[in-house]
Design an enzyme around this catalytic site. Sequence first.
Site, short mmCIF file in Angstrom:
data_model
loop_
_atom_site.label_atom_id
_atom_site.label_comp_id
_atom_site.label_asym_id
_atom_site.label_seq_id
_atom_site.Cartn_x
_atom_site.Cartn_y
_atom_site.Cartn_z
N ASP A 423 0.75 4.82 -0.54
CA ASP A 423 -0.26 3.86 -1.15
C ASP A 423 -0.67 4.30 -2.40
O ASP A 423 -1.28 5.60 -2.40
CB ASP A 423 -1.54 3.45 -0.15
CG ASP A 423 -2.12 2.16 -0.67
OD1 ASP A 423 -1.61 1.26 -0.44
OD2 ASP A 423 -3.23 2.62 -1.25
N ASN A 431 -5.03 -2.33 -11.86
CA ASN A 431 -4.43 -3.44 -12.53
C ASN A 431 -5.59 -4.21 -13.28
O ASN A 431 -5.51 -4.79 -14.35
CB ASN A 431 -4.07 -4.69 -11.28
CG ASN A 431 -2.51 -4.64 -11.04
OD1 ASN A 431 -1.76 -4.07 -11.92
ND2 ASN A 431 -2.23 -4.89 -10.01
N ASP A 440 2.86 -3.22 -13.04
CA ASP A 440 4.35 -3.55 -12.50
C ASP A 440 4.94 -2.16 -13.10
O ASP A 440 5.97 -1.59 -12.51
CB ASP A 440 5.06 -4.75 -13.11
CG ASP A 440 4.46 -6.00 -12.57
OD1 ASP A 440 3.67 -5.72 -11.63
OD2 ASP A 440 4.70 -7.10 -13.15
N GLU A 467 1.13 -2.55 -3.50
CA GLU A 467 1.05 -1.13 -4.01
C GLU A 467 1.58 -0.13 -2.73
O GLU A 467 1.51 0.96 -3.04
CB GLU A 467 -0.12 -0.53 -4.53
CG GLU A 467 -1.00 -0.51 -3.68
CD GLU A 467 -1.87 -2.08 -3.25
OE1 GLU A 467 -3.02 -1.90 -2.87
OE2 GLU A 467 -1.28 -3.04 -3.65
#
Length: 565
Positions: A423, A431, A440, A467
Amino acid sequence: MANVSLNRKRAKLKQVLGIRARLALLAVILVAPLMLERIRSLEDARVKQIAQATTEFTAIARHSADAQREVISSVETILKSEAFIRASAGGVSKSCDVLRASLPTSLPWIRTLLIAGQDGRIQCSTNNMYVGLDLSDRPYFQQAQETGRFVLSDFLLSRPSQTPSVMAVYPVSALSGTSDAVVLAAVNLDWMSKIMNNLGGRSGISAVLVDSTGTVLAAPADQHSAVGRPLDNLPLMSAIADMALRSDQDEGSLSFIAVDGSRRAVSYIRIAGTNARLIASIDEDKVSAAVSRDIRTAYLQLAFVVVFVLLGALIAAEKLVIRPIEMLADMAKRFGEGDLSARAARNRLPAEFVPLARAFNAMAAQLGQRERELIASNDRLTVMASIDMLSGLANRRGFQSRLDFEWMRAQQYDSNLSLLMIDVDHFKLFNDTYGHLEGDSCLTRIGETLSGIAADTMGFAARYGGEEFCLLLPNTDLTHAVEIGETVRAAVLRLCLPHITSSHMIVTVSIGVAAAQPNEALRPGDLIEAADAALYAAKHRGRNTVIEHGLVQESEGAGEMAMAG
């Protein structure tokens, strides 16, 4: 040179004396003595009158059949929509609320929408009087569950209200793969009868819509008393009931003498997607009563013509027509059965059949090429369905398929199987700080890194969702899996992706490691749960760390999870 010239002359002669020329010449010789009398006896009024009545009647019948098709199609579309809602709603209560609010007022031929459980009991309905009703013994309910397709029932009387109706059924399993529910709709037969009103009120014309058993579902207003009655009980229809219902053709026509002595022409059209048929008949005697004498005269003349023509046709057509057609039909049959190499031999056919054979061969070649292209396209789509386009790794579906495969293989060879759940730390903050495009890009870089490590370790990397990534390691024990986990963690650190909201100032990952030796007491989901538990522990120990979790078994054979390290 002489042989070449002779062959050319034979080819030209074959073209001049082709099938059409030879049969036309034969017909002229046989029919000429009666042609003048036949032309005088047949009046233009009869031809126009019969042609006009037949054309008009056929057009109206087809229009009515198309309208019935649209009704059934609209019902099927509504049921598929409700099935999708039921499959995705996540519960009976929510899907029932949506069902009660979704009965379209623009489709008045749908009387009631219902959802039944797998046991056949109605769970909810737009009409509460149906709730709790058991449909498990109904043939249409059983057929829908067995076939997994849209089903339209035969004529029936609704149990609570004894209302004439037909039931449309669509199983939710056709969309979700599970058989926990079936969506149904009660179709209003009065509306189906209204669609046929344009076939009523005409002298000598009868029209009904029947189900697969021959029971009348709908009829024009002037013939409404026929609804619910078997077709063979109707005076004008009983003579053709068996022939129309047993026919495997979508459309057909036939003529017969009714019990009242009238000659009738009948057309039947199957309603697409159902076993229902629209059957309509016309009394030829009433339509052409003014010229019946001319018709009888013409029949006498045509009887003589047919006798002479058949005598010549039976002799000539066997070789000139029937054999070539049988040859082409055999080629078409072989091609339809999967022999893509089937081709018509043009040199064995009369000249008139050569263009047809050439067209068939061209079509066969194109269809063969298209089938190969379709197979290749399907293969590409299958691969694309298992790939995550952002990271370039397998998606969750692809990972689950690989996990099931590796689990069975490890169980077969009594080997270890390890799983890393990975993770990205504080990815939401990443983000929010850098934007989704950078997010991305970050996931893409990590996916590339995992792909390289998977190639080096003979593992299988996938994007599990959001993620979260995973790395499946066949034939790897827990100790080695932890080492690979440290390799992954260090490789991500070396990417040096900036992350100012992280305490490490760069992107890091938390890794949960689990290992198991598959057996009958464990399942693949246990390995995922163990790796998830280890990942949870890694997050609560400060992140940017690797925590291991082992799967062990008690001596009695019951599986349990235990933390290790």
